[in-house]
Design a protein around this motif. Structure first.
Motif, PDB file in Angstrom:
ATOM      1  N   LYS A  24      34.712  49.122  32.075  1.00 45.14           N
ATOM      2  CA  LYS A  24      35.217  47.916  31.427  1.00 45.14           C
ATOM      3  C   LYS A  24      35.746  46.978  32.493  1.00 45.14           C
ATOM      4  O   LYS A  24      35.958  47.365  33.631  1.00 45.14           O
ATOM      5  CB  LYS A  24      36.353  48.246  30.461  1.00 45.14           C
ATOM      6  CG  LYS A  24      35.923  48.938  29.210  1.00 45.14           C
ATOM      7  CD  LYS A  24      37.069  49.030  28.246  1.00 45.14           C
ATOM      8  CE  LYS A  24      36.601  49.672  26.961  1.00 45.14           C
ATOM      9  NZ  LYS A  24      37.617  49.707  25.947  1.00 45.14           N
ATOM     10  N   ASP A  25      35.987  45.777  32.088  1.00 52.16           N
ATOM     11  CA  ASP A  25      36.600  44.806  32.982  1.00 52.16           C
ATOM     12  C   ASP A  25      38.067  44.659  32.581  1.00 52.16           C
ATOM     13  O   ASP A  25      38.378  44.089  31.532  1.00 52.16           O
ATOM     14  CB  ASP A  25      35.892  43.453  32.879  1.00 52.16           C
ATOM     15  CG  ASP A  25      34.464  43.507  33.407  1.00 52.16           C
ATOM     16  OD1 ASP A  25      34.209  44.329  34.290  1.00 52.16           O
ATOM     17  OD2 ASP A  25      33.634  42.720  32.951  1.00 52.16           O
ATOM     18  N   TYR A  26      38.949  45.178  33.409  1.00 55.89           N
ATOM     19  CA  TYR A  26      40.383  45.177  33.136  1.00 55.89           C
ATOM     20  C   TYR A  26      41.058  43.975  33.790  1.00 55.89           C
ATOM     21  O   TYR A  26      40.603  43.476  34.813  1.00 55.89           O
ATOM     22  CB  TYR A  26      41.021  46.477  33.641  1.00 55.89           C
ATOM     23  CG  TYR A  26      40.590  47.682  32.830  1.00 55.89           C
ATOM     24  CD1 TYR A  26      41.287  48.056  31.693  1.00 55.89           C
ATOM     25  CD2 TYR A  26      39.470  48.419  33.188  1.00 55.89           C
ATOM     26  CE1 TYR A  26      40.880  49.138  30.937  1.00 55.89           C
ATOM     27  CE2 TYR A  26      39.065  49.508  32.431  1.00 55.89           C
ATOM     28  CZ  TYR A  26      39.769  49.860  31.312  1.00 55.89           C
ATOM     29  OH  TYR A  26      39.363  50.935  30.559  1.00 55.89           O
ATOM     30  N   GLN A  52      35.931  47.590  41.207  1.00 49.89           N
ATOM     31  CA  GLN A  52      34.801  47.057  40.440  1.00 49.89           C
ATOM     32  C   GLN A  52      35.100  46.984  38.947  1.00 49.89           C
ATOM     33  O   GLN A  52      34.425  46.262  38.217  1.00 49.89           O
ATOM     34  CB  GLN A  52      33.556  47.896  40.677  1.00 49.89           C
ATOM     35  CG  GLN A  52      33.658  49.295  40.116  1.00 49.89           C
ATOM     36  CD  GLN A  52      32.482  50.165  40.515  1.00 49.89           C
ATOM     37  OE1 GLN A  52      31.577  49.713  41.207  1.00 49.89           O
ATOM     38  NE2 GLN A  52      32.484  51.410  40.061  1.00 49.89           N
ATOM     39  N   ASN A  53      36.106  47.708  38.473  1.00 54.36           N
ATOM     40  CA  ASN A  53      36.441  47.710  37.050  1.00 54.36           C
ATOM     41  C   ASN A  53      37.366  46.562  36.657  1.00 54.36           C
ATOM     42  O   ASN A  53      37.783  46.486  35.504  1.00 54.36           O
ATOM     43  CB  ASN A  53      37.072  49.048  36.643  1.00 54.36           C
ATOM     44  CG  ASN A  53      36.066  50.176  36.686  1.00 54.36           C
ATOM     45  OD1 ASN A  53      35.876  50.787  37.723  1.00 54.36           O
ATOM     46  ND2 ASN A  53      35.395  50.431  35.589  1.00 54.36           N
ATOM     47  N   LEU A  54      37.676  45.683  37.605  1.00 63.62           N
ATOM     48  CA  LEU A  54      38.460  44.489  37.286  1.00 63.62           C
ATOM     49  C   LEU A  54      37.535  43.368  36.842  1.00 63.62           C
ATOM     50  O   LEU A  54      36.427  43.231  37.357  1.00 63.62           O
ATOM     51  CB  LEU A  54      39.220  43.993  38.524  1.00 63.62           C
ATOM     52  CG  LEU A  54      40.479  44.708  38.922  1.00 63.62           C
ATOM     53  CD1 LEU A  54      40.987  44.155  40.252  1.00 63.62           C
ATOM     54  CD2 LEU A  54      41.547  44.584  37.861  1.00 63.62           C
ATOM     55  N   LYS A  55      38.019  42.555  35.916  1.00 60.00           N
ATOM     56  CA  LYS A  55      37.246  41.372  35.573  1.00 60.00           C
ATOM     57  C   LYS A  55      37.515  40.290  36.622  1.00 60.00           C
ATOM     58  O   LYS A  55      38.455  40.410  37.424  1.00 60.00           O
ATOM     59  CB  LYS A  55      37.591  40.890  34.164  1.00 60.00           C
ATOM     60  CG  LYS A  55      38.971  40.309  33.981  1.00 60.00           C
ATOM     61  CD  LYS A  55      39.111  39.882  32.528  1.00 60.00           C
ATOM     62  CE  LYS A  55      40.454  39.279  32.244  1.00 60.00           C
ATOM     63  NZ  LYS A  55      40.590  38.917  30.833  1.00 60.00           N
ATOM     64  N   SER A  56      36.729  39.263  36.616  1.00 61.40           N
ATOM     65  CA  SER A  56      36.932  38.145  37.531  1.00 61.40           C
ATOM     66  C   SER A  56      38.337  37.581  37.303  1.00 61.40           C
ATOM     67  O   SER A  56      38.737  37.333  36.164  1.00 61.40           O
ATOM     68  CB  SER A  56      35.881  37.067  37.265  1.00 61.40           C
ATOM     69  OG  SER A  56      36.089  35.973  38.112  1.00 61.40           O
ATOM     70  N   LYS A  97      40.661  39.600  42.360  1.00 60.81           N
ATOM     71  CA  LYS A  97      39.195  39.603  42.405  1.00 60.81           C
ATOM     72  C   LYS A  97      38.659  38.205  42.150  1.00 60.81           C
ATOM     73  O   LYS A  97      39.192  37.469  41.321  1.00 60.81           O
ATOM     74  CB  LYS A  97      38.658  40.588  41.355  1.00 60.81           C
ATOM     75  CG  LYS A  97      37.171  40.813  41.449  1.00 60.81           C
ATOM     76  CD  LYS A  97      36.749  41.929  40.511  1.00 60.81           C
ATOM     77  CE  LYS A  97      35.264  42.210  40.646  1.00 60.81           C
ATOM     78  NZ  LYS A  97      34.858  43.296  39.742  1.00 60.81           N
TER      79      LYS A  97
END
Length: 151
Positions: A40-42, A65-69, A150
């Motif tokens: 997911k994008d956290y 990589q699991n962070l959202k922009s 990010k």
């Protein structure tokens, strides 16, 4: 909210809004599996685990990589190892040194010190901010906290 802990017997708080998973962050394979499972994008990921810089490095490179922009990765007590006897070990200093280099925004330093693989990874980092707190351990301030945003 997803909480991750190594020991399933240390969960003291339960809520329907918090999901608890278990993972040993000293294992790159376990972290890779966790990252793929979460998929997911956290908005935020906070590393407040072992404070071992090797584990912090593994967690950062596996989970960023699991962070959202625009998401923020937080590493607490980034410099905890500086109170330990092996504080001059380059492996212990790698993540902290790299984050300091990124925060100084010197492309020539980054290109001279890091592999193309690391440089490509760092292209997804927008900003690094490192702050000091007031926590002392063995007479050393060990309370640096890093905020990595990010792109």
């Amino acid at each position: 909210i997803v909480g991750v802990d190594r020991n399933p017997f240390t969960t003291n708080y339960k809520s329907k809004k918090i999901r608890t998973l278990h993972c040993n962050v000293s294992s790159e394979k376990n972290l890779e599996n966790l990252s793929n499972y979460l998929n997911k994008d956290y908005d935020f990921i906070i590393d407040d685990a072992s404070h071992n810089p090797i584990h912090q490095k593994l967690t950062f490179f596996s989970m960023f990589q699991n962070l959202k922009s625009g998401g923020i990765f937080v590493i607490e007590e980034l410099n905890f190892f500086q109170s330990e006897p092996n504080k001059d070990n380059p492996n212990q200093n790698f993540l902290r040194d790299m984050l300091i280099d990124v925060s100084e925004k010197s492309e020539s330093i980054l290109k001279s010190k890091y592999s193309d693989k690391i440089i490509n990874f760092l292209n997804s980092v927008k900003k690094v901010e490192i702050n000091k707190g007031a926590l002392n351990h063995k007479g050393v301030n060990v309370s640096e906290i890093a905020f990595i945003k990010k792109k």
